[in-house]
Each structure stands twice: as structure tokens, then as C-alpha cells.
Design an enzyme around this catalytic site. Structure first.
Site: not given
Length: 382
Positions: A102-103
Site C-alpha cells: 500500500s501507498a
């Protein structure tokens, strides 16, 4: 990625350089949480690249192509440390992403929203690569992480062990939580759900906190009521996460349009620019017409929008080149009309921001609300 304060700064290369550049971008944005300094320390102690698989996937505009650590190390590293807003795709199924690292900006924001205290018990839903669990383990007293994919769980458990992170990884469907370790002080999901599983609330102690990506847009933080019979809380920010594995994503716009016959057309008189640029409006429409997906793009004629419900109905808001827009609609619903009504409702409420919205969950219902959980407008069933 150069330092944004230095217009002519040299290009940053190398793993440590890119990692430092990402840290600096977050510093310049004010994205490192002041009330939770442990998060930045955890990110420094548990590097993203230690939890990224050897093969990542990059979107070319037409398809996802593999980027391998062994043969394209610089490109692979750039995928890991590209931007605070960019996830690194780690798995493709049927041509679409099914798992990701995930970012970093979103991970940090959600950990801040969790309000995790030292020594607390945490349940994580969706182990993925193991990075989020490793960050949690730097602060929590114990972490149980549930992953439905046996291969993903085994790989993550290996990375966590090598990193010295004490996490109990279990193979199970996250929708059921993990009752053997309940009650938990904190619960956090790394995949999106439209409906919050009641098991997550049941397995969280009264006063405990649940942070999750909610549907296609936004993440929320819920606090479990003192009697344990509900959980309620505010939207915390924007986040786009992959849905639970096995979720039916429905048809795309073209498939819906091909299946649903053309019905009518009419002028669409309002400017589409806010539909593209105003994320507070976009979130309000996510609540008001929760099953309608909206995509915008500009061509030589102007700004256009495509709407569909993933099933039976579609609408196209097409610029025709003379400053006007026409709404073409098909299927049993009139999605352009529904979006306009939701848009008007948002204007009537005084253009509330996404942070003015919240969510309440009980054992038999779920509803969104605006500004006040008791007296504000409600949208049941979203």
C-alpha cells in the site's frame, strides 16, 4: 525524485536515495503525524523494500507488466519508493491487481488514525506483504494478522520473521476476524469493504478503535460504544484500497453499456469540472449514490464523464464541442439524474467536506451520516 524545494536538484537514484527522497516529500507535505511520532520511527526501522516481493507490476496504460528485482533493480526500487500516494502492485489475477504494497502516505495516515497506544492488542485484517503488520509490531503489545491467501500469508510470515517483527500470522477469511485472540484494543483492515463485518465490532473491546478503508473512496475510524452494541466514527481521509479477495467487481462501463439498451438523452447544464476536481463532492456522491462509479476525462471537445452501476445502467456525459454537454442514458435507471440529485443535496447541505461525514454500524444495519450521527442527514445501507 528531487527535493521539491530545489528546482534544479539532481535526480535521486539508488535505494537509499529514493527512500530518503520519499521521507523528505512526506516531511514537506506535513504527512508525518505529530501526535504519533512512533509511526515515522517504525517506517525507518522497517523499510518497505524488505517487504516487497521480487516481482512487482507496473501499469503501462494498456496492461500490467512485470518489474523484477533481479533484472531491473532500479525500476523495481522506483516502484517501491515512487510516491507517498502510489501503491506497488504485488499480484495480478485475471489482468487486474489483487494485492499490493500500500501507498506509504495512506498507510501512515491510517496508523495515525488508529490511535495505537504502546502495549495494546491489535488485530489486522489482510496481511498482504507483511509491512503494515511489521509497523504495528513496533508499537503494539501483540499483533494477530489474518490473511486469506495461504501463499501470501507464508511469504509475509517469512519476511516478518527475518525483520524480527513478532506477528502471529493466521490463514483465514478476514471477514470473520480472529475470535481466538479477542477482545482487541485496535482493529485495522488493509482491504476495502462496503459493509463492515459485525465480527470486527464484536471482537473489539468497548472504547476500542477500528480503522478501515470504506468502499472505493475514503477510510474511517470507528469507536466501539460502551455497551458494545454499535461502532461509530468519522471519515479520516481519502484512500483507495483493493477489495476483499473474491469480491464481485461487476461489469465495467463498456460491458454495462453493451448489455443495457440506450434509453434517452438530454442536455446536462452544469459544469463538470467539480465532478473531476472536487474530492468533497466526489465523496458526497459516493455516499448519495453509493453503487455508481464515476470516471472523467478530457478530450478536444471538453470534459466528459462516464457513469455506471456495475450491473444494469449507464450514463455518458459527453461534451459536444460548443460548450454544452449531453447526457446519454441507458438501462432501467437514470444515473445522470441520480448524480444530479446527489449533487444538489450536497449543495443544499452547504458543500460539506468529506471529513464532515461519518459511519455507524450495528449488528443489523449500517448508515452514513453528515455532521452529526444523531441529528444529521442519513444514508442507510451504504
Amino acid at each position: 525524485m528531487g527535493n521539491p524545494r530545489e528546482r534544479d536538484a539532481p535526480e535521486v537514484t539508488g535505494q537509499e536515495g529514493l527512500r530518503a527522497a520519499l521521507d523528505d516529500v512526506m516531511e514537506q507535505r506535513g504527512a508525518w503525524p505529530g501526535r504519533a511520532p512512533w509511526v515515522r520511527a517504525a517506517v525507518a526501522a522497517m523499510p518497505r523494500h524488505d517487504f516487497a516481493p521480487d516481482r512487482l507490476w507496473r501499469w503501462t496504460g494498456r496492461a500490467y507488466v512485470p518489474i523484477d528485482r533481479g533484472s531491473a533493480f532500479e525500476e523495481w526500487t522506483a516502484e517501491v519508493y515512487g510516491s507517498p500516494d502510489a501503491a506497488a502492485v504485488t499480484e495480478i489475477r485475471g489482468g487486474v491487481p489483487s494485492s499490493s504494497l500500500s501507498a506509504q502516505g495512506v498507510v501512515v495516515d491510517m496508523l495515525d488514525a488508529l490511535r495505537l497506544e504502546s502495549g495494546q492488542r491489535v488485530l489486522e485484517l489482510g496481511t498482504g506483504t507483511g509491512w503494515n503488520a511489521a509497523l504495528l509490531a513496533r508499537r503494539a503489545g501483540s499483533v494477530v494478522s489474518v490473511e486469506v491467501g495461504a501463499g501470501l500469508a507464508a511469504a509475509a510470515a517469512g519476511r516478518l520473521k527475518r525483520a524480527g517483527a513478532d506477528v502471529d500470522v493466521r490463514v483465514a477469511d478476514g471477514a470473520a476476524g480472529w475470535s481466538a485472540g479477542a477482545p482487541y484494543d485496535r482493529v485495522i483492515a488493509t482491504y476495502a469493504v462496503d459493509s463492515v463485518p459485525w465480527a470486527w465490532v464484536e471482537q473489539t473491546r468497548p472504547g476500542g478503535r477500528i480503522v478501515l478503508p470504506w468502499g472505493r473512496l475514503g477510510h474511517v475510524a470507528l469507536t466501539v460504544a460502551g455497551d458494545g452494541r454499535s461502532a461509530s466514527g468519522w471519515v479520516q481521509g481519502l484512500a483507495t484500497f483493493m477489495p476483499a479477495r473474491g469480491t464481485d467487481l461487476g461489469r465495467d462501463f463498456q460491458q454495462v453499456r453493451e448489455a443495457a439498451p440506450y434509453a434517452d438523452e438530454r442536455p446536462f447544464t452544469r459544469d463538470l469540472t467539480p465532478l473531476r476536481d472536487d474530492w468533497h463532492l466526489r465523496f458526497a456522491l459516493r455516499v448519495a449514490v453509493s453503487d455508481v462509479q464515476i470516471t472523467t476525462a478530457e478530450d478536444e471537445d471538453g470534459l466528459n464523464a462516464w457513469l455506471h452501476d456495475g450491473s444494469t445502467s449507464w450514463a455518458m456525459l459527453a461534451a459536444v464541442g460548443d460548450g454544452t454537454t449531453v447526457a446519454y442514458q441507458g438501462g432501467p435507471r437514470r444515473l445522470a439524474d441520480e448524480v444530479e440529485r446527489g449533487w444538489d443535496g450536497w449543495l443544499t447541505e452547504g458543500r460539506p467536506e468529506l471529513y464532515d461525514y461519518g459511519l455507524t454500524v450495528t449488528s443489523d444495519q449500517q448508515y452514513a451520516w453528515c455532521r452529526d450521527a444523531e441529528t444529521g442527514p442519513r444514508w442507510p445501507g451504504v
